[in-house]
Design an enzyme around this catalytic site. Structure first.
Site, mmCIF file in Angstrom:
data_model
loop_
_atom_site.group_PDB
_atom_site.id
_atom_site.type_symbol
_atom_site.label_atom_id
_atom_site.label_comp_id
_atom_site.label_asym_id
_atom_site.label_seq_id
_atom_site.Cartn_x
_atom_site.Cartn_y
_atom_site.Cartn_z
ATOM 1 N N GLY A 46 15.240 -3.923 -5.989
ATOM 2 C CA GLY A 46 16.016 -3.213 -7.039
ATOM 3 C C GLY A 46 17.547 -3.635 -6.546
ATOM 4 N N GLN A 51 27.194 -4.932 -9.057
ATOM 5 C CA GLN A 51 26.101 -6.115 -8.319
ATOM 6 C C GLN A 51 25.874 -7.471 -8.499
ATOM 7 O OE1 GLN A 51 22.550 -4.088 -6.763
ATOM 8 N NE2 GLN A 51 23.425 -5.005 -4.523
ATOM 9 N N CYS A 91 21.344 -4.339 2.006
ATOM 10 C CA CYS A 91 21.411 -4.302 0.695
ATOM 11 C C CYS A 91 22.125 -5.528 0.245
ATOM 12 C CB CYS A 91 22.619 -3.113 0.182
ATOM 13 S SG CYS A 91 23.587 -3.860 -1.143
ATOM 14 N N LEU A 92 21.599 -6.724 -1.039
ATOM 15 C CA LEU A 92 21.932 -7.489 -1.394
ATOM 16 C C LEU A 92 23.144 -8.003 -1.060
ATOM 17 C CD1 LEU A 92 19.792 -8.479 -4.367
ATOM 18 C CD2 LEU A 92 19.306 -8.685 -1.727
ATOM 19 N N HIS A 133 19.327 4.828 -4.004
ATOM 20 C CA HIS A 133 19.844 3.761 -3.449
ATOM 21 C C HIS A 133 20.588 2.677 -5.065
ATOM 22 C CE1 HIS A 133 21.452 -0.159 -0.487
ATOM 23 N NE2 HIS A 133 21.068 -0.796 -1.659
ATOM 24 N N GLU A 134 20.432 2.517 -5.728
ATOM 25 C CA GLU A 134 20.323 2.415 -6.798
ATOM 26 C C GLU A 134 21.654 3.233 -7.918
ATOM 27 O OE1 GLU A 134 20.701 -1.414 -6.775
ATOM 28 O OE2 GLU A 134 18.503 -1.221 -5.084
ATOM 29 N N HIS A 137 24.682 3.033 -6.546
ATOM 30 C CA HIS A 137 26.103 2.001 -6.865
ATOM 31 C C HIS A 137 26.324 1.963 -7.960
ATOM 32 C CE1 HIS A 137 24.696 -1.600 -3.905
ATOM 33 N NE2 HIS A 137 23.430 -1.599 -4.576
HETATM 34 ZN ZN ZN Z 1 22.649 -2.177 -2.709
#
Ligand code: ZN
Length: 165
Positions: A46, A51, A91-92, A133-134, A137
C-alpha cells in the site's frame, strides 16, 4: 513509468491531514500509475499520497499481487468496524522497522475510484489492515502511533540508533 521518492519518518508531510480530492482528471490518473509503480518497486502492499509528498486523500493498495487486484482508494471513509486483531506492520516511510499493533478486524469503507464513482468495500484480514494503515496516513497517523508507551520508547531508541532513515 515514473517512480516517486518516498518521504521518510520524521518528515512533517507524514503528519498532515490530507485534503479531499476534487478533480478526477488525467493528472490524477498519471499520479495513480506513478503511485502504483512506486509501491511495486518498493515491494509495498500500500502507498498513500503523503508518502510521496502530496497531502491528498489518495492511496493505492495491492495485497494479492495478481492481475486486477490493485485498488485505488480516493477520499475514503471508514463507516463501520468490528472486532480486534493483532497486526504485525511495517511502513515504507519507516523502512526496516516492524512491530505488532491492534487493528479492527472487519471494516466497511466508502471511497471513490479514479473516475469519481463512489464504491464500498467490506473486508477483513490483510486488506482490512492495509486499508486502516493507509487511511491512517491520510490523517497524519503512522502505525507506530498505535504502539503502547513501552513499545514507543523502544521505537524511539531504534530511531536514535538507525535514523535518519
Ligand atoms: Zn505506511
Amino acid at each position: 513509468m515514473a517512480l516517486r521518492e518516498i518521504c521518510k519518518y520524521p518528515d512533517p508531510i507524514l503528519r498532515e491531514k490530507c485534503a479531499p480530492l476534487t478533480d478526477f482528471d488525467d493528472s490524477l490518473h498519471s499520479l495513480l500509475s506513478d503511485m502504483a509503480d512506486t509501491m511495486y518497486d518498493e515491494n509495498g502492499i500500500g502507498l498513500a499520497a503523503p508518502q510521496i509528498g502530496l497531502p491528498l486523500q489518495i492511496t493505492v493498495i495491492d495485497v494479492d499481487r495478481e492481475d486486477g487486484s490493485l485498488i485505488e482508494v480516493i477520499n475514503p471513509q471508514i463507516t463501520w468496524y468490528d472486532g480486534e486483531v493483532d497486526s504485525e506492520e511495517g511502513c515504507l516511510s519507516i523502512p526496516d522497522y516492524r512491530d505488532t499493533i491492534k487493528r479492527a478486524d472487519q471494516i466497511k469503507v466508502t471511497a471513490f475510484d479514479r473516475h469519481g464513482n463512489e464504491y464500498e468495500i467490506e473486508t477483513d484480514g490483510l486488506l482490512s489492515i492495509c486499508l486502516q494503515h493507509e487511511i491512517d496516513h491520510l490523517n497524519g497517523v503512522l502505525f507506530v502511533d498505535h504502539l503502547s508507551r513501552m513499545k514507543k520508547d523502544i521505537f524511539k531508541r531504534w530511531f536514535k540508533k538507525n535514523g535518519p532513515l
